[in-house]
Write a protein that holds these residues in place. Structure first.
Motif, PDB file in Angstrom:
ATOM      1  N   GLU A   1       1.507 -22.619   9.906  1.00 32.62           N
ATOM      2  CA  GLU A   1       1.062 -21.368  10.530  1.00 32.62           C
ATOM      3  C   GLU A   1       2.149 -20.303  10.521  1.00 32.62           C
ATOM      4  OE1 GLU A   1      -1.546 -21.526  14.034  1.00 32.62           O
ATOM      5  OE2 GLU A   1      -1.178 -23.694  14.020  1.00 32.62           O
ATOM      6  N   ARG A   2       1.695 -19.065  10.427  1.00 29.42           N
ATOM      7  CA  ARG A   2       2.535 -17.874  10.575  1.00 29.42           C
ATOM      8  C   ARG A   2       3.820 -17.936   9.737  1.00 29.42           C
ATOM      9  NH1 ARG A   2       0.127 -15.045  14.751  1.00 29.42           N
ATOM     10  NH2 ARG A   2      -1.171 -16.314  16.111  1.00 29.42           N
ATOM     11  N   THR A   3       3.633 -18.075   8.440  1.00 28.58           N
ATOM     12  CA  THR A   3       4.773 -18.114   7.531  1.00 28.58           C
ATOM     13  C   THR A   3       5.515 -16.782   7.570  1.00 28.58           C
ATOM     14  OG1 THR A   3       3.377 -17.416   5.693  1.00 28.58           O
ATOM     15  CG2 THR A   3       3.677 -19.797   6.010  1.00 28.58           C
ATOM     16  N   VAL A   4       6.794 -16.817   7.228  1.00 22.96           N
ATOM     17  CA  VAL A   4       7.662 -15.637   7.329  1.00 22.96           C
ATOM     18  C   VAL A   4       7.623 -14.849   6.019  1.00 22.96           C
ATOM     19  CG1 VAL A   4      10.014 -14.835   7.728  1.00 22.96           C
ATOM     20  CG2 VAL A   4       9.143 -16.834   8.961  1.00 22.96           C
ATOM     21  N   PRO A   5       7.176 -13.590   6.074  1.00 22.21           N
ATOM     22  CA  PRO A   5       7.123 -12.765   4.853  1.00 22.21           C
ATOM     23  C   PRO A   5       8.474 -12.697   4.151  1.00 22.21           C
ATOM     24  CG  PRO A   5       5.947 -11.692   6.624  1.00 22.21           C
ATOM     25  CD  PRO A   5       6.666 -12.867   7.235  1.00 22.21           C
ATOM     26  N   GLN A   6       8.438 -12.761   2.828  1.00 16.40           N
ATOM     27  CA  GLN A   6       9.568 -12.624   1.917  1.00 16.40           C
ATOM     28  C   GLN A   6      10.612 -13.731   2.039  1.00 16.40           C
ATOM     29  OE1 GLN A   6      10.718  -8.667   0.697  1.00 16.40           O
ATOM     30  NE2 GLN A   6       9.524  -7.843   2.416  1.00 16.40           N
ATOM     31  N   SER A   7      10.306 -14.782   2.762  1.00 15.70           N
ATOM     32  CA  SER A   7      11.246 -15.887   2.926  1.00 15.70           C
ATOM     33  C   SER A   7      11.232 -16.782   1.690  1.00 15.70           C
ATOM     34  CB  SER A   7      10.861 -16.717   4.156  1.00 15.70           C
ATOM     35  OG  SER A   7      11.622 -17.909   4.206  1.00 15.70           O
ATOM     36  N   THR A   8      12.387 -17.340   1.357  1.00 15.72           N
ATOM     37  CA  THR A   8      12.468 -18.307   0.268  1.00 15.72           C
ATOM     38  C   THR A   8      12.523 -19.742   0.815  1.00 15.72           C
ATOM     39  OG1 THR A   8      14.869 -18.058   0.164  1.00 15.72           O
ATOM     40  CG2 THR A   8      13.550 -16.713  -1.366  1.00 15.72           C
ATOM     41  N   ALA A   9      12.330 -19.901   2.114  1.00 17.28           N
ATOM     42  CA  ALA A   9      12.280 -21.240   2.697  1.00 17.28           C
ATOM     43  C   ALA A   9      11.088 -22.000   2.121  1.00 17.28           C
ATOM     44  CB  ALA A   9      12.158 -21.145   4.218  1.00 17.28           C
TER      45      ALA A   9
ATOM     46  N   LEU B   1      -4.622 -17.871   4.314  1.00 21.55           N
ATOM     47  CA  LEU B   1      -5.367 -16.923   5.140  1.00 21.55           C
ATOM     48  C   LEU B   1      -4.371 -16.075   5.927  1.00 21.55           C
ATOM     49  CD1 LEU B   1      -7.965 -19.455   6.593  1.00 21.55           C
ATOM     50  CD2 LEU B   1      -8.326 -17.867   4.685  1.00 21.55           C
ATOM     51  N   LEU B   2      -4.838 -14.981   6.478  1.00 22.47           N
ATOM     52  CA  LEU B   2      -3.999 -14.112   7.297  1.00 22.47           C
ATOM     53  C   LEU B   2      -3.402 -14.909   8.450  1.00 22.47           C
ATOM     54  CD1 LEU B   2      -3.085 -11.147   7.568  1.00 22.47           C
ATOM     55  CD2 LEU B   2      -5.028 -10.806   9.082  1.00 22.47           C
ATOM     56  N   ALA B   3      -2.119 -14.696   8.726  1.00 18.57           N
ATOM     57  CA  ALA B   3      -1.438 -15.407   9.809  1.00 18.57           C
ATOM     58  C   ALA B   3      -2.196 -15.240  11.123  1.00 18.57           C
ATOM     59  CB  ALA B   3      -0.017 -14.888   9.971  1.00 18.57           C
ATOM     60  N   GLY B   4      -2.301 -16.336  11.861  1.00 22.86           N
ATOM     61  CA  GLY B   4      -2.993 -16.330  13.143  1.00 22.86           C
ATOM     62  C   GLY B   4      -4.434 -16.786  13.052  1.00 22.86           C
ATOM     63  N   THR B   5      -4.968 -16.889  11.839  1.00 29.12           N
ATOM     64  CA  THR B   5      -6.364 -17.295  11.651  1.00 29.12           C
ATOM     65  C   THR B   5      -6.592 -18.722  12.145  1.00 29.12           C
ATOM     66  OG1 THR B   5      -6.617 -15.808   9.762  1.00 29.12           O
ATOM     67  CG2 THR B   5      -8.234 -17.575   9.966  1.00 29.12           C
TER      68      THR B   5
ATOM     69  N   TYR C   1       4.403  -9.954   1.335  1.00 26.48           N
ATOM     70  CA  TYR C   1       4.669  -9.045   2.451  1.00 26.48           C
ATOM     71  C   TYR C   1       3.832  -9.319   3.695  1.00 26.48           C
ATOM     72  CZ  TYR C   1       6.733  -6.516  -1.479  1.00 26.48           C
ATOM     73  OH  TYR C   1       7.459  -6.175  -2.587  1.00 26.48           O
ATOM     74  N   VAL C   2       2.810 -10.157   3.552  1.00 30.56           N
ATOM     75  CA  VAL C   2       1.889 -10.439   4.648  1.00 30.56           C
ATOM     76  C   VAL C   2       2.127 -11.865   5.139  1.00 30.56           C
ATOM     77  CG1 VAL C   2      -0.558 -10.626   5.277  1.00 30.56           C
ATOM     78  CG2 VAL C   2       0.176  -8.899   3.624  1.00 30.56           C
ATOM     79  N   SER C   3       2.291 -12.049   6.436  1.00 32.94           N
ATOM     80  CA  SER C   3       2.438 -13.392   6.992  1.00 32.94           C
ATOM     81  C   SER C   3       1.115 -14.150   6.824  1.00 32.94           C
ATOM     82  CB  SER C   3       2.808 -13.307   8.475  1.00 32.94           C
ATOM     83  OG  SER C   3       2.980 -14.596   9.010  1.00 32.94           O
ATOM     84  N   LEU C   4       1.224 -15.439   6.487  1.00 31.64           N
ATOM     85  CA  LEU C   4       0.042 -16.233   6.162  1.00 31.64           C
ATOM     86  C   LEU C   4      -0.011 -17.539   6.952  1.00 31.64           C
ATOM     87  CD1 LEU C   4       0.353 -15.951   2.269  1.00 31.64           C
ATOM     88  CD2 LEU C   4      -1.219 -14.653   3.722  1.00 31.64           C
ATOM     89  N   ASP C   5      -1.212 -18.092   7.068  1.00 35.42           N
ATOM     90  CA  ASP C   5      -1.430 -19.480   7.453  1.00 35.42           C
ATOM     91  C   ASP C   5      -1.782 -20.197   6.158  1.00 35.42           C
ATOM     92  OD1 ASP C   5      -1.102 -18.886  10.145  1.00 35.42           O
ATOM     93  OD2 ASP C   5      -3.235 -19.014  10.631  1.00 35.42           O
ATOM     94  N   MET C   6      -1.152 -21.360   5.923  1.00 35.54           N
ATOM     95  CA  MET C   6      -1.432 -22.141   4.716  1.00 35.54           C
ATOM     96  C   MET C   6      -2.094 -23.446   5.131  1.00 35.54           C
ATOM     97  SD  MET C   6       2.010 -21.652   2.486  1.00 35.54           S
ATOM     98  CE  MET C   6       2.627 -20.020   2.074  1.00 35.54           C
ATOM     99  N   LEU C   7      -3.299 -23.675   4.605  1.00 34.43           N
ATOM    100  CA  LEU C   7      -4.047 -24.898   4.886  1.00 34.43           C
ATOM    101  C   LEU C   7      -3.981 -25.779   3.645  1.00 34.43           C
ATOM    102  CD1 LEU C   7      -5.147 -22.606   6.781  1.00 34.43           C
ATOM    103  CD2 LEU C   7      -7.285 -23.853   6.805  1.00 34.43           C
TER     104      LEU C   7
END
Length: 156
Positions: A109-117, A131-135, A90-96
Motif C-alpha cells: 500500500e501507498r508506494t512512494v513516488p519516484q522511489s527506487t526501493a 491502483l491509486l494509493a489508498g484504494t 509520479y503517482v503513489s500506488l497500491d500494488m496488488l
C-alpha cells in the motif's frame, strides 16, 4: 540511393518516428473492465493491460494522475517472484500481487513516488494490479480477495 541524400533519409526517419509514436500513444489509454470481489462487494475498475515486456517496463511511469476507478494490470508469462519500483512514477500506488486465478496474495500500500526501493511480491505471482494509493484501504481489500479480468482467465 545517392539521389535522395541525407536530408530525404532524415525526413523519412522523422515520419516513421511520428507514426510509431502515434501508434504507441493510441495504445496507451486502451482500457478494459476489471472487478475486485471483496467482502461480498464488487468493485469495478477500468484498467490498461501491460502484457508485453515493453508495457510492463513502462507501467504507469510519467503519469501525473490516475482516476479513482482506473489502474494497470501487469500479466507475466509464468508465475514468478516479481520486483517493482516507483522510479519515474509520479503517482503513489497500491500494488496488488495476484495468483493465476486472481486471488490477492499480497498488497503493497501507498508506494512512494519516484522511489527506487524494491517492492517485492513476496510470493510467486502471475499478475500485479496497480491502483491509486489508498484504494485498498478505502475498499477494505485484503489477501484472499479475488480479482476478475479476461486476461487472468486466459493466463491460467
Amino acid at each position: 540511393m545517392e539521389r535522395y541524400g541525407w536530408k530525404s533519409l532524415f525526413g523519412v526517419c522523422l515520419a516513421l518516428l511520428f507514426v510509431v509514436g502515434t501508434c504507441l500513444a493510441a495504445d496507451q489509454g486502451k482500457t478494459s473492465p476489471l472487478v475486485i470481489h471483496s467482502g461480498g462487494n464488487e468493485h469495478v475498475f477500468s484498467v490498461e493491460l501491460a502484457d508485453t515486456p515493453e508495457a510492463r517496463a513502462e507501467g504507469l511511469m510519467y503519469r501525473k494522475q490516475l482516476a479513482l476507478d482506473a489502474g494497470m494490470l501487469f500479466i507475466y508469462p509464468s508465475k514468478s517472484r516479481v520486483s517493482m519500483w516507483m522510479k519515474n512514477t509520479y503517482v503513489s500506488l497500491d500494488m496488488l500481487f495476484l495468483d493465476r486465478d486472481g486471488t490477492i496474495l499480497h498488497i503493497a500500500e501507498r508506494t512512494v513516488p519516484q522511489s527506487t526501493a524494491v517492492i517485492s511480491s513476496r510470493f510467486r505471482v502471475k499478475a500485479v494490479l496497480e491502483l491509486l494509493a489508498g484504494t485498498a484501504s478505502r475498499l477494505g481489500l485484503k489477501a484472499g480477495d479475488r480479482v476478475e479480468h479476461t486476461a487472468l482467465a486466459v493466463a491460467k
